[in-house]
Design a protein around this motif. Structure first.
Motif, PDB file in Angstrom:
ATOM      1  N   ALA A  59       5.044   6.682  -1.123  1.00 59.01           N
ATOM      2  CA  ALA A  59       4.639   7.023  -2.493  1.00 59.01           C
ATOM      3  C   ALA A  59       4.358   5.758  -3.303  1.00 59.01           C
ATOM      4  N   LEU A  60       5.157   4.739  -3.113  1.00 58.35           N
ATOM      5  CA  LEU A  60       4.949   3.457  -3.788  1.00 58.35           C
ATOM      6  C   LEU A  60       3.594   2.872  -3.418  1.00 58.35           C
ATOM      7  N   ALA A  61       3.278   2.887  -2.131  1.00 61.16           N
ATOM      8  CA  ALA A  61       1.975   2.362  -1.687  1.00 61.16           C
ATOM      9  C   ALA A  61       0.836   3.143  -2.343  1.00 61.16           C
ATOM     10  N   LYS A  62       0.980   4.463  -2.425  1.00 65.66           N
ATOM     11  CA  LYS A  62      -0.050   5.284  -3.065  1.00 65.66           C
ATOM     12  C   LYS A  62      -0.176   4.964  -4.551  1.00 65.66           C
ATOM     13  N   ALA A  63       0.936   4.729  -5.217  1.00 63.45           N
ATOM     14  CA  ALA A  63       0.898   4.377  -6.637  1.00 63.45           C
ATOM     15  C   ALA A  63       0.164   3.060  -6.862  1.00 63.45           C
ATOM     16  N   LEU A  64       0.166   2.198  -5.838  1.00 62.66           N
ATOM     17  CA  LEU A  64      -0.525   0.908  -5.925  1.00 62.66           C
ATOM     18  C   LEU A  64      -1.956   0.983  -5.391  1.00 62.66           C
ATOM     19  N   GLY A  65      -2.413   2.190  -5.053  1.00 60.60           N
ATOM     20  CA  GLY A  65      -3.773   2.342  -4.549  1.00 60.60           C
ATOM     21  C   GLY A  65      -3.890   2.223  -3.047  1.00 60.60           C
ATOM     22  N   ALA A  66      -2.753   2.181  -2.357  1.00 60.21           N
ATOM     23  CA  ALA A  66      -2.698   2.095  -0.886  1.00 60.21           C
ATOM     24  C   ALA A  66      -3.561   0.973  -0.315  1.00 60.21           C
ATOM     25  N   PRO A  67      -3.419  -0.236  -0.846  1.00 59.60           N
ATOM     26  CA  PRO A  67      -4.213  -1.343  -0.304  1.00 59.60           C
ATOM     27  C   PRO A  67      -3.676  -1.765   1.070  1.00 59.60           C
ATOM     28  N   PRO A  68      -4.533  -2.298   1.921  1.00 57.46           N
ATOM     29  CA  PRO A  68      -4.040  -2.802   3.212  1.00 57.46           C
ATOM     30  C   PRO A  68      -3.182  -4.045   2.997  1.00 57.46           C
ATOM     31  N   LEU A  70       0.268  -4.324   2.757  1.00 60.43           N
ATOM     32  CA  LEU A  70       1.620  -4.226   2.200  1.00 60.43           C
ATOM     33  C   LEU A  70       2.631  -4.217   3.334  1.00 60.43           C
ATOM     34  N   HIS A  71       3.757  -4.872   3.124  1.00 61.93           N
ATOM     35  CA  HIS A  71       4.797  -4.947   4.153  1.00 61.93           C
ATOM     36  C   HIS A  71       5.967  -4.046   3.778  1.00 61.93           C
ATOM     37  N   TRP A  72       6.471  -3.293   4.759  1.00 61.36           N
ATOM     38  CA  TRP A  72       7.572  -2.350   4.531  1.00 61.36           C
ATOM     39  C   TRP A  72       8.773  -3.015   3.876  1.00 61.36           C
ATOM     40  N   HIS A  73       9.121  -4.223   4.312  1.00 59.66           N
ATOM     41  CA  HIS A  73      10.321  -4.893   3.802  1.00 59.66           C
ATOM     42  C   HIS A  73      10.127  -5.491   2.415  1.00 59.66           C
ATOM     43  N   ASP A  74       8.901  -5.421   1.897  1.00 53.31           N
ATOM     44  CA  ASP A  74       8.644  -5.939   0.556  1.00 53.31           C
ATOM     45  C   ASP A  74       8.919  -4.901  -0.530  1.00 53.31           C
ATOM     46  N   ALA A  75       9.369  -3.715  -0.114  1.00 50.32           N
ATOM     47  CA  ALA A  75       9.795  -2.670  -1.054  1.00 50.32           C
ATOM     48  C   ALA A  75      11.160  -2.185  -0.596  1.00 50.32           C
ATOM     49  N   GLU A  76      12.120  -2.190  -1.489  1.00 51.16           N
ATOM     50  CA  GLU A  76      13.483  -1.770  -1.163  1.00 51.16           C
ATOM     51  C   GLU A  76      13.886  -0.631  -2.092  1.00 51.16           C
ATOM     52  N   VAL A  77      14.342   0.462  -1.489  1.00 46.51           N
ATOM     53  CA  VAL A  77      14.821   1.595  -2.261  1.00 46.51           C
ATOM     54  C   VAL A  77      16.324   1.407  -2.456  1.00 46.51           C
ATOM     55  N   CYS A  78      16.743   1.296  -3.703  1.00 47.48           N
ATOM     56  CA  CYS A  78      18.140   1.038  -4.056  1.00 47.48           C
ATOM     57  C   CYS A  78      18.664   2.188  -4.913  1.00 47.48           C
ATOM     58  N   VAL A  79      19.970   2.186  -5.122  1.00 44.85           N
ATOM     59  CA  VAL A  79      20.592   3.199  -5.964  1.00 44.85           C
ATOM     60  C   VAL A  79      21.560   2.501  -6.915  1.00 44.85           C
ATOM     61  N   HIS A  80      21.413   2.776  -8.217  1.00 43.28           N
ATOM     62  CA  HIS A  80      22.356   2.248  -9.209  1.00 43.28           C
ATOM     63  C   HIS A  80      23.731   2.873  -8.977  1.00 43.28           C
ATOM     64  N   ASP A  81      24.745   2.289  -9.575  1.00 45.67           N
ATOM     65  CA  ASP A  81      26.104   2.836  -9.479  1.00 45.67           C
ATOM     66  C   ASP A  81      26.182   4.283  -9.946  1.00 45.67           C
ATOM     67  N   ASN A  82      25.306   4.661 -10.870  1.00 46.71           N
ATOM     68  CA  ASN A  82      25.311   6.029 -11.392  1.00 46.71           C
ATOM     69  C   ASN A  82      24.550   7.012 -10.494  1.00 46.71           C
ATOM     70  N   GLY A  83      24.018   6.516  -9.371  1.00 46.52           N
ATOM     71  CA  GLY A  83      23.309   7.370  -8.424  1.00 46.52           C
ATOM     72  C   GLY A  83      21.808   7.432  -8.620  1.00 46.52           C
ATOM     73  N   ARG A  84      21.304   6.821  -9.672  1.00 48.01           N
ATOM     74  CA  ARG A  84      19.868   6.854  -9.956  1.00 48.01           C
ATOM     75  C   ARG A  84      19.123   5.877  -9.048  1.00 48.01           C
ATOM     76  N   PRO A  85      18.074   6.348  -8.360  1.00 49.66           N
ATOM     77  CA  PRO A  85      17.324   5.437  -7.481  1.00 49.66           C
ATOM     78  C   PRO A  85      16.419   4.499  -8.280  1.00 49.66           C
ATOM     79  N   VAL A  89      10.954  -4.862  -5.596  1.00 50.17           N
ATOM     80  CA  VAL A  89       9.745  -5.259  -4.881  1.00 50.17           C
ATOM     81  C   VAL A  89       9.671  -6.776  -4.800  1.00 50.17           C
ATOM     82  N   ARG A  90       9.033  -7.235  -3.759  1.00 42.35           N
ATOM     83  CA  ARG A  90       8.858  -8.670  -3.524  1.00 42.35           C
ATOM     84  C   ARG A  90       7.580  -8.867  -2.709  1.00 42.35           C
ATOM     85  N   GLY A  91       7.222 -10.087  -2.471  1.00 45.75           N
ATOM     86  CA  GLY A  91       6.123 -10.404  -1.561  1.00 45.75           C
ATOM     87  C   GLY A  91       4.832  -9.657  -1.842  1.00 45.75           C
ATOM     88  N   THR A  92       4.295  -9.013  -0.798  1.00 50.10           N
ATOM     89  CA  THR A  92       2.997  -8.342  -0.894  1.00 50.10           C
ATOM     90  C   THR A  92       2.994  -7.224  -1.922  1.00 50.10           C
TER      91      THR A  92
END
Length: 124
Positions: A59-68, A70-85, A89-92
């Motif tokens: 979904a993140l890639a699509k929000a960015l226009g799905a450009p060629p 992008l690296h999987w490890h350059d996006a990290e899905v995290c969760v705050h202490d309150n449970g909110r995701p 993002v880094r790199g590409t």
């Protein structure tokens, strides 16, 4: 000026995703950072939890226009202490987001009845 730069949505069938992980054990390491593969208590994430993280990255890639390039490890899905995701993002991914003027990410994750879904909104 601020506003929505992009919106992405993706779904992943949990059973199919789990089968792919079983067939290709190294797939989890290709898609996810080590921190994404474990729960806050250090236990391993289940298949549904990994599938929803995969959907979020798609979904993140699509929000960015799905450009060629992008690296999987350059996006990290995290969760705050309150449970909110949230996303880190880094790199590409960070470079593409900067190019589009993205300043804020909004992410929603859900998995139920064998389906994992994610929505990502990129705001500038």
């Amino acid at each position: 000026m601020s506003g929505i730069v992009g919106v992405g949505i993706d779904v992943a069938e949990v059973g199919r995703f789990g089968a792919a992980l079983e067939r290709t054990p190294e797939l989890a390491d290709r898609l996810f950072l080590p921190a994404e593969q474990v729960l806050p208590d250090g236990g391993r994430r289940g298949v549904a939890s990994l599938a929803v993280r995969f959907a979020a990255k798609e979904a993140l890639a699509k929000a960015l226009g799905a450009p060629p390039g992008l690296h999987w490890h350059d996006a990290e899905v995290c969760v705050h202490d309150n449970g909110r995701p949230h996303l880190r993002v880094r790199g590409t991914v960070a470079a593409r987001a900067a190019e589009l003027g993205v300043r804020t990410w909004h992410v929603s994750l859900s998995h139920d009845a064998g389906v994992a879904s994610a929505v990502v909104i990129a705001e500038g």
